[in-house]
Scaffold this motif. Sequence first.
Motif, mmCIF file in Angstrom:
data_model
loop_
_atom_site.group_PDB
_atom_site.id
_atom_site.type_symbol
_atom_site.label_atom_id
_atom_site.label_comp_id
_atom_site.label_asym_id
_atom_site.label_seq_id
_atom_site.Cartn_x
_atom_site.Cartn_y
_atom_site.Cartn_z
ATOM 1 N N TRP A 263 0.832 -1.201 0.000
ATOM 2 C CA TRP A 263 0.000 0.000 0.000
ATOM 3 C C TRP A 263 0.865 1.250 0.000
ATOM 4 O O TRP A 263 0.531 2.254 0.624
ATOM 5 N N ASN A 264 1.981 1.180 -0.718
ATOM 6 C CA ASN A 264 2.848 2.348 -0.893
ATOM 7 C C ASN A 264 3.218 3.008 0.432
ATOM 8 O O ASN A 264 3.217 4.234 0.567
ATOM 9 N N GLY A 265 3.543 2.168 1.419
ATOM 10 C CA GLY A 265 3.991 2.686 2.703
ATOM 11 C C GLY A 265 2.891 3.183 3.618
ATOM 12 O O GLY A 265 3.179 3.765 4.667
ATOM 13 N N GLN A 266 1.625 2.967 3.256
ATOM 14 C CA GLN A 266 0.529 3.448 4.091
ATOM 15 C C GLN A 266 0.321 2.590 5.340
ATOM 16 O O GLN A 266 -0.312 3.042 6.298
ATOM 17 N N MET A 267 0.814 1.347 5.341
ATOM 18 C CA MET A 267 0.594 0.454 6.471
ATOM 19 C C MET A 267 1.516 0.848 7.626
ATOM 20 O O MET A 267 2.678 0.475 7.677
#
Length: 243
Positions: free
Chosen positions: A121-125
Amino acid sequence: MNAAATPPASQAEQDLSVEGLAAHTGVTVRNIRAYTTAGLLPPPRLRGRLGLYGDEHVQRLGLIRELRDQGFGIEAIRRIFERAPASSWPDLVAVARSVSGSLFAEETPVVVSSEALAAKWNGQMTPALLARAVKAGLMRELPDGQVQMLSPALGQVAEQLAALGLPLEAAIGMQETMARTLRTVARHWLRTLADSLLGGDAIDPTRTAQLLEKARPLATGAVQAAFPVILQQELDTLLRKTA
């Protein structure tokens, strides 16, 4: 000291005060007393003014905790104690554990590294979002730092929602709501099945396990059949309000 004055080790192990029983089982003193009043636990054995609890109390409290976690009510648990012999209690506990959180589960969990999970998640986690997903029962953190995705399909749904521009936090929020709702549905199914299983004169743990196993695909099918209908009804309502 006279040998007769020293109780056997097994007897000594059984002699627990109510505080000792609470510490041993993780059930509060207040709940132990409430279960005793409700008839789920036999009264303690008295030594003077001190109430002592033994193995049967420990076993009963273990089963009570498992069944309460599954949504069983006090009356249903009382019927279990009335109709199931003590020898079958471990089997009933095993059945309760096997059903916990898995009535609708049919997927094979997937283990991924925390780095791979964040990259999805493109670093969203973030750690906070991961903690929420774990608390909701959607993921499990492993001792080695990796993450077990209990439903890979749900993970794919979250990825697709992110691709549509929905923030991961919002996607997890939606899944938290869904998990709470489905857990309520699962517990209602279990309570209904319990009432049926407890309707006879005796409880057969083997039959209980078989019935619950057969109920899993039926419950899954019911949710799959009902949700599209309800979703369309809610969509129609939303469109009428915004028209």
